[in-house]
Design a protein around this motif. Structure first.
Motif, PDB file in Angstrom:
ATOM      1  N   ALA A 154       0.830  -1.204   0.000  1.00 47.27           N
ATOM      2  CA  ALA A 154       0.000   0.000   0.000  1.00 47.27           C
ATOM      3  C   ALA A 154       0.872   1.266   0.000  1.00 47.27           C
ATOM      4  N   VAL A 155       2.026   1.228   0.734  1.00 46.67           N
ATOM      5  CA  VAL A 155       2.951   2.369   0.783  1.00 46.67           C
ATOM      6  C   VAL A 155       3.540   2.602  -0.610  1.00 46.67           C
ATOM      7  N   ALA A 156       3.969   1.469  -1.274  1.00 42.89           N
ATOM      8  CA  ALA A 156       4.672   1.566  -2.551  1.00 42.89           C
ATOM      9  C   ALA A 156       3.739   2.016  -3.676  1.00 42.89           C
ATOM     10  N   PHE A 157       2.506   1.451  -3.720  1.00 50.55           N
ATOM     11  CA  PHE A 157       1.665   1.690  -4.905  1.00 50.55           C
ATOM     12  C   PHE A 157       0.535   2.691  -4.679  1.00 50.55           C
ATOM     13  N   TYR A 158       0.111   2.881  -3.458  1.00 52.93           N
ATOM     14  CA  TYR A 158      -1.047   3.765  -3.247  1.00 52.93           C
ATOM     15  C   TYR A 158      -0.712   4.998  -2.420  1.00 52.93           C
ATOM     16  N   GLY A 159       0.541   5.216  -2.168  1.00 53.74           N
ATOM     17  CA  GLY A 159       0.981   6.440  -1.490  1.00 53.74           C
ATOM     18  C   GLY A 159       0.574   6.535  -0.031  1.00 53.74           C
ATOM     19  N   VAL A 160       0.296   5.429   0.593  1.00 55.48           N
ATOM     20  CA  VAL A 160      -0.027   5.454   2.037  1.00 55.48           C
ATOM     21  C   VAL A 160       1.248   5.844   2.783  1.00 55.48           C
ATOM     22  N   PRO A 161       1.150   6.769   3.732  1.00 59.70           N
ATOM     23  CA  PRO A 161       2.381   7.177   4.423  1.00 59.70           C
ATOM     24  C   PRO A 161       2.944   6.033   5.286  1.00 59.70           C
ATOM     25  N   PHE A 162       4.297   5.954   5.262  1.00 61.68           N
ATOM     26  CA  PHE A 162       4.973   4.868   5.997  1.00 61.68           C
ATOM     27  C   PHE A 162       4.728   4.975   7.496  1.00 61.68           C
ATOM     28  N   SER A 163       4.625   6.259   7.988  1.00 60.02           N
ATOM     29  CA  SER A 163       4.400   6.449   9.424  1.00 60.02           C
ATOM     30  C   SER A 163       3.067   5.812   9.859  1.00 60.02           C
ATOM     31  N   ALA A 164       2.043   5.893   8.931  1.00 67.55           N
ATOM     32  CA  ALA A 164       0.734   5.281   9.255  1.00 67.55           C
ATOM     33  C   ALA A 164       0.882   3.769   9.415  1.00 67.55           C
TER      34      ALA A 164
END
Ligand code: ADP
Length: 451
Positions: A41-51
């Motif tokens: 989700a972080v890599a492809f959908y721009g979800v922040p890593f901190s989340a």
């Protein structure tokens, strides 16, 4: 009463409360999978890593701190209940079947759950599914069973059954606790199952009684001549002190009484020596025909004194059997002596030896000692080999008998895997038949070669 809980497996320890680290370890694959999905989700959908980090931290805390779900305990309890319903398992059944005594496994309600082969053979009616009381009726056993059900403490009880014959029983009733389930269904500490092991103690009791009877009889037999000796000694010291004629008469009686005591002690010792080696079968080879001839010759002076002729009707061929020469001489001597003592009125004693016949495994030589005296009434025949049993005590004593001769014969024959049979018709004499196993050569023919 002792408390000896019986469990088949190691009793399950109460499960320790798992530490947060253990719980995290158990859930590691789920956590790794969630983490991987979050990274996608972080890599492809721009979800922040901190989340992702916050979510993993929350997940970690929840997994580590929240206890296991109650439903998993319920599943475990149901599984235990199912095991208890199905129990006893194959292992227990095989173990109980291997025991040499009747064993019954029942549950706490008194319903039979398993019956081993010995119990099936002894108590035909006992069946799994039936209440124990259907087949085992001894009140003391059922009462003890109830006590074990309610107290959870093992018991050992004894009882006697009078019908059809007097039989002594001993039962060991032990509680069985299923692993980790003790008392969950029926209150704390109460057994899930009960193991009932029953032993027939009749033979042991009989031997015990025989031993005590023997000691009582032996001391009674010894006390009589001893009392007579003491009496005569006192008379010789007192009233007969200066009466040489009475002294001679009394000393003769005292010698006779001392002889009686010596014979009794000799026979008692002989019997106990034979009993000591009762379980060891003699391994030596002896010539039965020679033993019989030798004994008959040795007894001929006694026969001559009583006016009896001993007729030995045995072929002059060696008869080889496994045996102890001295003991077999004792057997023939006792039988010939009895025939002379109690059958001398018949004037003849016939000794025969018949060749083995019948089943190859049971081929045996049969020695017979026959007299033509007064014989033995039939009601006495079954008891003749009992220690100190005499048809007529007075005539036995008059003939210097101890009442142990035939008991010694029986014990020697038992050690030789032999048998004693008695046939008698009152007024026509008695025949004592001794059966001794034959040894066979390779062709299966009874051996008659020389020793
Ligand atoms: P005992 O020392 O009294 O002879 P045994 O054990 O040899 O003891 O014999 C037991 C009893 O059996 C004898 O007392 C006698 O009454 C009876 N008995 C044994 N052999 C004969 C026989 N051949 N004829 C009649 N009675 C016999």
């Amino acid at each position: 009463m002792t408390k000896t809980p019986t469990t088949l497996e190691e009793p399950a320890e109460p499960r320790p409360i798992a530490s947060p680290l253990t719980r995290l370890g158990e859930a590691r694959w789920i956590l790794i999978t969630v983490f991987c999905a979050a990274m996608v989700a972080v890599a492809f959908y721009g979800v922040p890593f901190s989340a992702v980090l916050v979510m993993m931290a929350v997940l970690g805390v929840v997994t580590g701190l929240v206890p296991r779900r109650a439903s998993s305990r319920r599943v475990k309890l149901n599984a235990q209940r199912e095991i208890r319903r199905m129990w006893p398992g194959t292992g227990m059944k095989l173990t109980v079947d291997a025991l040499p005594t009747p064993c019954i496994v029942a549950d706490g309600r008194g319903i039979t759950r398993y019956v081993n082969k010995q119990a099936h053979a002894t108590y035909e009616g006992v069946k799994p599914g039936d209440p124990l009381s259907f087949s085992l009726r001894a009140p003391s056993l059922l009462e003890a069973f109830d006590r074990v059900c309610t107290t959870g403490e093992a018991e050992r009880i004894n009882w006697i059954e009078k019908v059809p014959t007097e039989t002594w029983y001993e039962a060991h009733i032990a509680p069985i606790y299923m692993p980790g389930s003790a008392g969950q269904d029926r209150g704390p500490g109460l057994p899930d199952f009960i193991l009932v092991v029953i032993q027939d103690q009749t033979e042991n009791r009989r031997l015990e009684r025989m031993r005590t009877d023997f000691v009582a009889n032996a001391s009674h037999e010894l006390r009589t001549p001893l009392a007579s000796l003491t009496g005569f000694i006192e008379t010789l010291q007192g009233p007969a002190r200066n009466d040489p004629e009475a002294q001679d008469r009394f000393l003769a009686i005292m010698l006779d009484q001392a002889g009686r005591m010596r014979r009794l002690i000799d026979d008692i010792l002989s019997l106990s020596r034979i009993e000591l080696k009762a379980h060891v079968r003699p391994a030596g080879l002896v010539d039965l025909s020679e033993i019989i001839r030798h004994t008959a010759d040795a007894m001929s002076p006694v026969a001559a004194d009583l006016g009896v002729e001993i007729r030995v009707e045995i072929q002059n061929v060696p008869v080889r059997i496994k045996g102890d020469r001295d003991e077999l001489i004792q057997v023939t001597e006792n039988l010939i002596e009895n025939a002379l003592k109690y059958g001398h009125q018949g004037k003849f004693v016939d000794i025969g030896l018949s060749e083995p016949s019948g089943d190859p495994e049971e081929r045996a030589w049969q020695l017979s000692v026959r007299d033509y005296g007064e014989g033995i009434p039939p009601e006495h025949l079954p008891r003749l080999t009992e220690r100190f049993y005499r048809v007529d005590v007075e005539s036995s004593r008059a003939m210097k008998g101890t009442g142990l001769g035939l008991a010694i014969v029986k014990h020697i024959l038992t050690r030789h895997r032999g048998r004693l049979e008695v046939e008698s018709e009152p007024g026509k004499g008695a025949t004592f038949k001794v059966t001794l196993p034959a040894i066979e050569n390779a062709a299966g023919i009874p051996d008659q070669t020389s020793v």
